[in-house]
Design a protein around this motif. Structure first.
Motif, mmCIF file in Angstrom:
data_model
loop_
_atom_site.group_PDB
_atom_site.id
_atom_site.type_symbol
_atom_site.label_atom_id
_atom_site.label_comp_id
_atom_site.label_asym_id
_atom_site.label_seq_id
_atom_site.Cartn_x
_atom_site.Cartn_y
_atom_site.Cartn_z
ATOM 1 N N LEU A 89 39.137 -19.683 48.724
ATOM 2 C CA LEU A 89 38.439 -18.479 49.162
ATOM 3 C C LEU A 89 39.035 -17.925 50.444
ATOM 4 N N GLN A 90 39.361 -18.811 51.373
ATOM 5 C CA GLN A 90 39.975 -18.371 52.627
ATOM 6 C C GLN A 90 41.286 -17.639 52.361
ATOM 7 N N LYS A 91 42.049 -18.185 51.437
ATOM 8 C CA LYS A 91 43.338 -17.563 51.103
ATOM 9 C C LYS A 91 43.132 -16.184 50.486
ATOM 10 N N GLU A 92 42.192 -16.104 49.542
ATOM 11 C CA GLU A 92 41.935 -14.821 48.878
ATOM 12 C C GLU A 92 41.360 -13.797 49.852
ATOM 13 N N LEU A 93 40.440 -14.251 50.715
ATOM 14 C CA LEU A 93 39.819 -13.328 51.668
ATOM 15 C C LEU A 93 40.819 -12.818 52.702
ATOM 16 N N SER A 94 41.760 -13.682 53.078
ATOM 17 C CA SER A 94 42.740 -13.288 54.092
ATOM 18 C C SER A 94 43.617 -12.141 53.600
ATOM 19 N N GLU A 95 43.683 -11.984 52.265
ATOM 20 C CA GLU A 95 44.510 -10.926 51.695
ATOM 21 C C GLU A 95 43.716 -9.631 51.490
ATOM 22 N N LEU A 138 37.536 -6.149 52.730
ATOM 23 C CA LEU A 138 36.406 -6.916 52.221
ATOM 24 C C LEU A 138 35.831 -7.813 53.316
ATOM 25 N N VAL A 139 36.711 -8.458 54.068
ATOM 26 C CA VAL A 139 36.258 -9.330 55.148
ATOM 27 C C VAL A 139 35.467 -8.531 56.183
ATOM 28 N N ALA A 140 35.952 -7.364 56.495
ATOM 29 C CA ALA A 140 35.267 -6.514 57.469
ATOM 30 C C ALA A 140 33.871 -6.129 56.974
ATOM 31 N N LEU A 141 33.759 -5.800 55.678
ATOM 32 C CA LEU A 141 32.459 -5.433 55.122
ATOM 33 C C LEU A 141 31.518 -6.631 55.066
ATOM 34 N N LEU A 142 32.046 -7.798 54.715
ATOM 35 C CA LEU A 142 31.218 -9.005 54.686
ATOM 36 C C LEU A 142 30.705 -9.351 56.076
ATOM 37 N N SER A 143 31.583 -9.207 57.051
ATOM 38 C CA SER A 143 31.179 -9.464 58.443
ATOM 39 C C SER A 143 30.096 -8.480 58.870
ATOM 40 N N LYS A 144 30.278 -7.242 58.500
ATOM 41 C CA LYS A 144 29.293 -6.210 58.837
ATOM 42 C C LYS A 144 27.943 -6.509 58.202
ATOM 43 N N LYS A 149 31.488 -1.531 46.720
ATOM 44 C CA LYS A 149 32.867 -1.916 47.025
ATOM 45 C C LYS A 149 32.975 -3.430 47.226
ATOM 46 N N VAL A 150 31.996 -4.012 47.954
ATOM 47 C CA VAL A 150 31.977 -5.459 48.177
ATOM 48 C C VAL A 150 31.833 -6.200 46.847
ATOM 49 N N GLN A 151 30.906 -5.722 46.015
ATOM 50 C CA GLN A 151 30.671 -6.386 44.733
ATOM 51 C C GLN A 151 31.918 -6.373 43.859
ATOM 52 N N LYS A 152 32.566 -5.214 43.780
ATOM 53 C CA LYS A 152 33.759 -5.087 42.935
ATOM 54 C C LYS A 152 34.880 -6.003 43.433
ATOM 55 N N GLN A 153 35.122 -6.014 44.747
ATOM 56 C CA GLN A 153 36.217 -6.815 45.283
ATOM 57 C C GLN A 153 35.924 -8.313 45.202
ATOM 58 N N LEU A 154 34.639 -8.683 45.393
ATOM 59 C CA LEU A 154 34.280 -10.099 45.269
ATOM 60 C C LEU A 154 34.463 -10.585 43.839
ATOM 61 N N LEU A 155 34.026 -9.786 42.883
ATOM 62 C CA LEU A 155 34.169 -10.184 41.486
ATOM 63 C C LEU A 155 35.640 -10.314 41.098
ATOM 64 N N LEU A 178 33.405 -19.010 56.552
ATOM 65 C CA LEU A 178 34.763 -18.952 56.009
ATOM 66 C C LEU A 178 35.583 -17.820 56.619
ATOM 67 N N LEU A 179 34.900 -16.870 57.247
ATOM 68 C CA LEU A 179 35.598 -15.689 57.733
ATOM 69 C C LEU A 179 36.367 -15.976 59.017
ATOM 70 N N PRO A 180 37.539 -15.348 59.183
ATOM 71 C CA PRO A 180 38.274 -15.482 60.453
ATOM 72 C C PRO A 180 37.408 -15.023 61.604
ATOM 73 N N SER A 181 37.461 -15.708 62.725
ATOM 74 C CA SER A 181 36.584 -15.402 63.861
ATOM 75 C C SER A 181 36.769 -13.984 64.372
ATOM 76 N N ALA A 182 37.935 -13.409 64.189
ATOM 77 C CA ALA A 182 38.194 -12.048 64.667
ATOM 78 C C ALA A 182 37.295 -11.026 63.976
#
Length: 395
Positions: A317-323, A327-333, A346-352, A383-387
């Motif tokens: 998941l970390q590998k996929e999210l890093s790319e 999506l990471v920005a929206l999940l963090s938000k 958008k989150v749902q589509k990209q997560l699926l 799992l999200l990068p701290s940034a």
């Protein structure tokens, strides 16, 4: 060690090789199994020599504790036995017990390796049924009479008798004691749940056909070993225990059963005290004492499932999210404020799309799987990068 992945039994064999003399005798093993809840059918922990990478679910603890109990029971037979000889013996035991119904597909997937096939057999003993939906909605999913396997295995090793007949006798006495103990005391809100839990765990007898008229009492005298009698007594003590009340210590029924079993009053008091201490320490971890409504049961069960999936696939998941920085920005938000409808889609589509690339997360892309996404989003921040997570507090 991951009891939900293939190869866990071989890993157990590797870990246990340095702890062959962990228990001096069967009584020490029994005391430890009672302390971690296996005897009571409520697995709250595992042996200390096993250090899992991730938190274990109740069914995973049950797998480890069952294998531990069986292995060290076998070790009591001979101090020179090998782990491979144990696997062969326990596999043959379960075949004779009739617990060998592995599907044709599973046979193809697992191959002929004994440990791989045994993993499937043990899994079939752990769960009350194979219905995935039932497991998801029911917080009580594990067999509570697993220790009968251990007692039957010990009898099988010592006497080489028909294990199925012996298991039937043990189950019959155990369930009779449970029902008669419940009827001997003032009812409380947890009794029905406890009775249902044990009845659902029956394997060798049919509770709808067997009689529970008290005639079993005559079969208790001199028909079972001291260790089997100790188990019957502990099950009775578990059943009579009432919400940390002191009344259980004055139960005439328990002392009467103990007398039939030939157990001294001092040991009966010790068994009552043991179950009281166990419940006092572990009440929050005991599923059948939780009185959540159906919605909360569903949410709790789903959270456990999603959390396990996240932990087991964290690196992928970390590998996929890093790319996918968007999506990471929206999940963090989403962890600090509500997303707009457009952002949610958008989150749902990209997560699926990500879940499609990780086979073990296929549950999310099944019909209705989207209902799990809010739980996933709630659990994902670690799992999200701290940034991308301004509110993270490093522990």
């Amino acid at each position: 060690m991951n009891p939900s992945a293939s190869g866990w039994i071989d890993k157990f064999g590797h870990l246990v090789k340095d702890y062959h003399d962990l228990y001096d005798n069967f009584d020490e093993l029994y005391a430890h199994l009672k302390n971690i809840g296996f005897i009571y059918g409520i697995n709250v922990s595992i042996p200390e020599f096993i250090h899992p990478e991730h938190p274990l679910s109740e069914d995973e603890k049950a797998k480890i504790n069952l294998l531990t109990a069986l292995y060290f029971t076998y070790r009591q037979k001979s101090k020179t036995v090998t782990f491979s000889s144990f696997l062969e013996e326990i596999f043959e035991f379960y075949n004779q017990l009739g617990i060998n119904k592995i599907s044709f597909l599973n046979k193809i997937l697992t191959g002929k390796k004994t440990s791989s096939q045994l993993e499937k057999l043990i899994e079939s003993r752990i769960y009350l049924d194979d219905n995935v939906i039932s497991k998801n909605f029911n917080s009580i999913i594990t067999n509570s009479l697993l220790y009968i396997d251990v007692l039957t295995f010990k009898n099988y090793l010592e006497l080489k008798t028909d294990p199925k007949k012996h298991a039937e006798k043990l189950e019959y006495i155990t369930i009779n004691i449970i029902y008669h103990t419940l009827s001997s005391k003032q009812k409380n809100k947890n009794d029905a749940k406890l009775a249902q839990l044990f009845e659902s765990s029956l394997t060798f007898i049919d509770s709808t056909q067997d009689s529970f008229d008290g005639t079993y009492r005559s079969k208790l005298i001199n028909n079972f070993t001291p260790r089997e009698n100790s188990y019957f007594l502990d099950v009775a003590c578990l059943t009579v225990w009432e919400d940390q009340s002191l009344e259980y210590k004055e139960s005439e029924f328990i002392f009467s059963i103990g007398k039939d079993l030939g157990i001294p009053s001092k040991q009966i008091l010790k068994s009552l005290e043991d179950v009281a201490v166990f419940f006092e320490k572990n009440t929050l971890q005991i599923p059948h004492l939780k009185n959540n409504n159906l919605a909360m049961q569903f949410y709790d069960s789903m959270s456990k499932i999603v959390n396990k999936l996240i932990l087991r696939n964290s690196k992928r998941l970390q590998k996929e999210l890093s790319e996918s920085k968007e999506l990471v920005a929206l999940l963090s938000k989403s962890t600090v404020k509500d997303l707009t409808e457009e952002e949610k889609k958008k989150v749902q589509k990209q997560l699926l799309d990500i879940f499609k690339s990780i086979p073990s997360l296929a549950i999310f892309i099944l019909p209705g799987g989207a209902v799990l996404l809010p739980i996933f989003i709630k659990l994902i921040p670690k799992l999200l990068p701290s940034a991308f997570d301004d509110n993270r507090v490093d522990e």
